[in-house]
Write a protein that holds these residues in place. Structure first.
Motif, PDB file in Angstrom:
ATOM      1  N   GLY A 114      29.276  39.712  56.969  1.00  0.00           N
ATOM      2  CA  GLY A 114      30.620  40.144  56.627  1.00  0.00           C
ATOM      3  C   GLY A 114      31.300  39.171  55.683  1.00  0.00           C
ATOM      4  O   GLY A 114      30.755  38.114  55.337  1.00  0.00           O
ATOM      5  N   ASP A 115      32.503  39.534  55.241  1.00  0.00           N
ATOM      6  CA  ASP A 115      33.332  38.656  54.403  1.00  0.00           C
ATOM      7  C   ASP A 115      32.623  38.239  53.115  1.00  0.00           C
ATOM      8  O   ASP A 115      32.717  37.085  52.683  1.00  0.00           O
ATOM      9  CB  ASP A 115      33.762  37.409  55.183  1.00  0.00           C
ATOM     10  N   VAL A 116      31.929  39.172  52.487  1.00  0.00           N
ATOM     11  CA  VAL A 116      31.253  38.891  51.217  1.00  0.00           C
ATOM     12  C   VAL A 116      32.293  38.679  50.118  1.00  0.00           C
ATOM     13  O   VAL A 116      33.297  39.386  50.032  1.00  0.00           O
ATOM     14  CB  VAL A 116      30.305  40.045  50.845  1.00  0.00           C
ATOM     15  N   THR A 121      34.872  47.470  48.417  1.00  0.00           N
ATOM     16  CA  THR A 121      34.895  47.386  49.875  1.00  0.00           C
ATOM     17  C   THR A 121      33.862  48.327  50.493  1.00  0.00           C
ATOM     18  O   THR A 121      33.238  47.992  51.506  1.00  0.00           O
ATOM     19  CB  THR A 121      36.294  47.682  50.426  1.00  0.00           C
ATOM     20  N   THR A 122      33.651  49.483  49.874  1.00  0.00           N
ATOM     21  CA  THR A 122      32.594  50.378  50.350  1.00  0.00           C
ATOM     22  C   THR A 122      31.234  49.706  50.245  1.00  0.00           C
ATOM     23  O   THR A 122      30.353  49.896  51.097  1.00  0.00           O
ATOM     24  CB  THR A 122      32.594  51.692  49.543  1.00  0.00           C
ATOM     25  N   ALA A 123      31.067  48.881  49.209  1.00  0.00           N
ATOM     26  CA  ALA A 123      29.810  48.153  49.018  1.00  0.00           C
ATOM     27  C   ALA A 123      29.701  46.930  49.915  1.00  0.00           C
ATOM     28  O   ALA A 123      28.646  46.282  49.948  1.00  0.00           O
ATOM     29  CB  ALA A 123      29.679  47.723  47.564  1.00  0.00           C
ATOM     30  N   GLU A 142      34.583  41.904  50.608  1.00  0.00           N
ATOM     31  CA  GLU A 142      35.902  41.734  51.208  1.00  0.00           C
ATOM     32  C   GLU A 142      36.880  41.003  50.284  1.00  0.00           C
ATOM     33  O   GLU A 142      38.100  41.156  50.413  1.00  0.00           O
ATOM     34  CB  GLU A 142      35.780  40.958  52.526  1.00  0.00           C
ATOM     35  N   GLN A 143      36.360  40.213  49.375  1.00  0.00           N
ATOM     36  CA  GLN A 143      37.216  39.421  48.487  1.00  0.00           C
ATOM     37  C   GLN A 143      36.538  39.301  47.134  1.00  0.00           C
ATOM     38  O   GLN A 143      35.306  39.263  47.046  1.00  0.00           O
ATOM     39  CB  GLN A 143      37.446  38.028  49.091  1.00  0.00           C
ATOM     40  N   HIS A 172      42.513  41.774  48.718  1.00  0.00           N
ATOM     41  CA  HIS A 172      41.147  41.411  48.347  1.00  0.00           C
ATOM     42  C   HIS A 172      41.048  40.507  47.119  1.00  0.00           C
ATOM     43  O   HIS A 172      40.080  39.756  46.991  1.00  0.00           O
ATOM     44  CB  HIS A 172      40.332  42.685  48.087  1.00  0.00           C
ATOM     45  N   ALA A 173      42.003  40.595  46.203  1.00  0.00           N
ATOM     46  CA  ALA A 173      41.876  39.930  44.903  1.00  0.00           C
ATOM     47  C   ALA A 173      42.374  38.493  44.932  1.00  0.00           C
ATOM     48  O   ALA A 173      43.386  38.181  45.555  1.00  0.00           O
ATOM     49  CB  ALA A 173      42.649  40.717  43.848  1.00  0.00           C
ATOM     50  N   VAL A 174      41.636  37.632  44.222  1.00  0.00           N
ATOM     51  CA  VAL A 174      42.056  36.252  43.961  1.00  0.00           C
ATOM     52  C   VAL A 174      42.287  36.152  42.452  1.00  0.00           C
ATOM     53  O   VAL A 174      41.333  36.101  41.676  1.00  0.00           O
ATOM     54  CB  VAL A 174      40.977  35.245  44.401  1.00  0.00           C
ATOM     55  N   PRO A 175      43.548  36.158  42.010  1.00  0.00           N
ATOM     56  CA  PRO A 175      43.811  36.217  40.572  1.00  0.00           C
ATOM     57  C   PRO A 175      43.543  34.897  39.862  1.00  0.00           C
ATOM     58  O   PRO A 175      43.937  33.836  40.331  1.00  0.00           O
ATOM     59  CB  PRO A 175      45.294  36.580  40.507  1.00  0.00           C
ATOM     60  N   PHE A 176      42.852  34.996  38.730  1.00  0.00           N
ATOM     61  CA  PHE A 176      42.654  33.852  37.839  1.00  0.00           C
ATOM     62  C   PHE A 176      43.515  34.063  36.594  1.00  0.00           C
ATOM     63  O   PHE A 176      44.018  35.157  36.344  1.00  0.00           O
ATOM     64  CB  PHE A 176      41.191  33.726  37.438  1.00  0.00           C
ATOM     65  N   ALA A 177      43.664  33.004  35.827  1.00  0.00           N
ATOM     66  CA  ALA A 177      44.367  33.048  34.548  1.00  0.00           C
ATOM     67  C   ALA A 177      43.382  32.736  33.436  1.00  0.00           C
ATOM     68  O   ALA A 177      42.266  32.285  33.679  1.00  0.00           O
ATOM     69  CB  ALA A 177      45.518  32.042  34.528  1.00  0.00           C
ATOM     70  N   THR A 178      43.809  32.975  32.207  1.00  0.00           N
ATOM     71  CA  THR A 178      43.032  32.581  31.046  1.00  0.00           C
ATOM     72  C   THR A 178      43.964  31.946  30.030  1.00  0.00           C
ATOM     73  O   THR A 178      45.187  31.937  30.199  1.00  0.00           O
ATOM     74  CB  THR A 178      42.275  33.773  30.434  1.00  0.00           C
ATOM     75  N   VAL A 179      43.389  31.393  28.973  1.00  0.00           N
ATOM     76  CA  VAL A 179      44.174  30.791  27.898  1.00  0.00           C
ATOM     77  C   VAL A 179      43.286  30.728  26.671  1.00  0.00           C
ATOM     78  O   VAL A 179      42.053  30.737  26.783  1.00  0.00           O
ATOM     79  CB  VAL A 179      44.678  29.383  28.297  1.00  0.00           C
TER      80      VAL A 179
END
Length: 280
Positions: free
Chosen positions: A7-9, A51-53, A56-57, A86-93
């Motif tokens: 779990g928690d993939v 999530t179906t696949a 989890e994050q 579920h999402a962990v947001p990243f930034a770019t530059v």
């Protein structure tokens, strides 16, 4: 279909961007490689499929090809993921931006890391203009994801390759940094850097899929089970979803067919990403 055994993939390499930008990226990839895409780009639809696949994050990775566009894109990603479980947001530059201001503003707004797509953006990891951005990252103890290798279509790019990455690493030896796509096509050199540097990570994206030979002319079996086990705390699962020209199951089925212990699988599919993100 091979199923995740735990779990928690965490999928450590997912792209979330506005529809118009995603369409432009897909058009460029189609023109360059002849790939076709049918995965959704809407956040809710993407998350339903992930999530179906069994995911989890995931990290939501943006990037821009021109200066002046990163601030707005970062704002969009952070807003688009604000209510996500579920999402962990990243930034770019972009190196030609006021990089310190752009990255600081993004982190203040909720970004958790920095993503650079070096060959597309047109500068190397060791470009001195990025220095202030890396200083912000270091001060926040945040991670960086770099497309620093030459795969799948950047063998002639002067902006990627192990030497440019080593130059970056010499200046910023404490930043947690992930080299996308296992560092292909200089995979052995990048594997050795992961062996020698606790802060260097690799993601399996594309390179360790069951169709890597077809889509990037790389044989994932050249990375042995012993190597995956040895470096399981430095290697993490990623997919490039939704910009993959094949079913999502292809990304994981080769890894799951390997003779790997449950503990190694837990590292690759979850724990290593959490360590990279600073959640350990």
């Amino acid at each position: 279909m091979a199923e995740f055994p735990i779990g928690d993939v965490v999928d450590a390499h997912v792209h979330l961007m506005p529809e118009r930008l995603m369409a432009a990226i897909r058009e460029a990839l189609s023109d360059a490689a002849g790939w076709e895409f049918n995965h959704p780009t809407d956040r809710d639809e993407m998350e339903a499929a992930l999530t179906t696949a069994g995911v989890e994050q995931y990290t939501a990775l943006p990037y821009v090809a021109r200066s002046g566009a990163a601030a707005d894109l970062n704002e969009w990603v952070i807003e688009a993921t604000a209510d996500s479980d579920h999402a962990v947001p990243f930034a770019t530059v972009h190196a030609a931006d006021d990089v310190e201001a752009v990255v600081t503003d993004a982190f203040d707004a909720g970004a958790c890391g920095l993503k650079l797509q070096l060959p597309v953006q047109g500068f190397g990891a060791d470009d001195p203009r990025l220095g202030p951005a890396y200083e912000v990252v270091a001060a926040r103890d945040a991670p960086v994801v770099l497309h620093a290798g030459t795969a799948p279509m950047f063998t002639d790019s002067p902006h990627v390759g192990v030497e440019r990455f080593e130059s970056f690493l010499a200046s910023y030896p404490d930043i947690r940094v992930c080299v996308a796509h296992m560092g292909t096509y200089e995979i052995e050199a990048f594997l050795n850097l992961a062996r020698d540097n606790d802060n260097v990570f690799l993601d399996t994206t594309f390179a360790m899929s069951s169709v890597a030979k077809t889509y990037m002319d790389f044989d994932p079996t050249t990375v042995s089970d012993d190597t995956l086990a040895e470096l399981s705390t430095s290697i993490m699962y990623g997919s490039d979803y939704p910009n993959i020209p094949y079913p999502y199951a292809r990304e994981r089925e080769h890894l799951l067919s390997r003779d790997l212990s449950v503990e190694v699988q837990r590292d690759i599919f979850s724990r290593t990403a959490q360590r990279f993100l600073g959640n350990d």
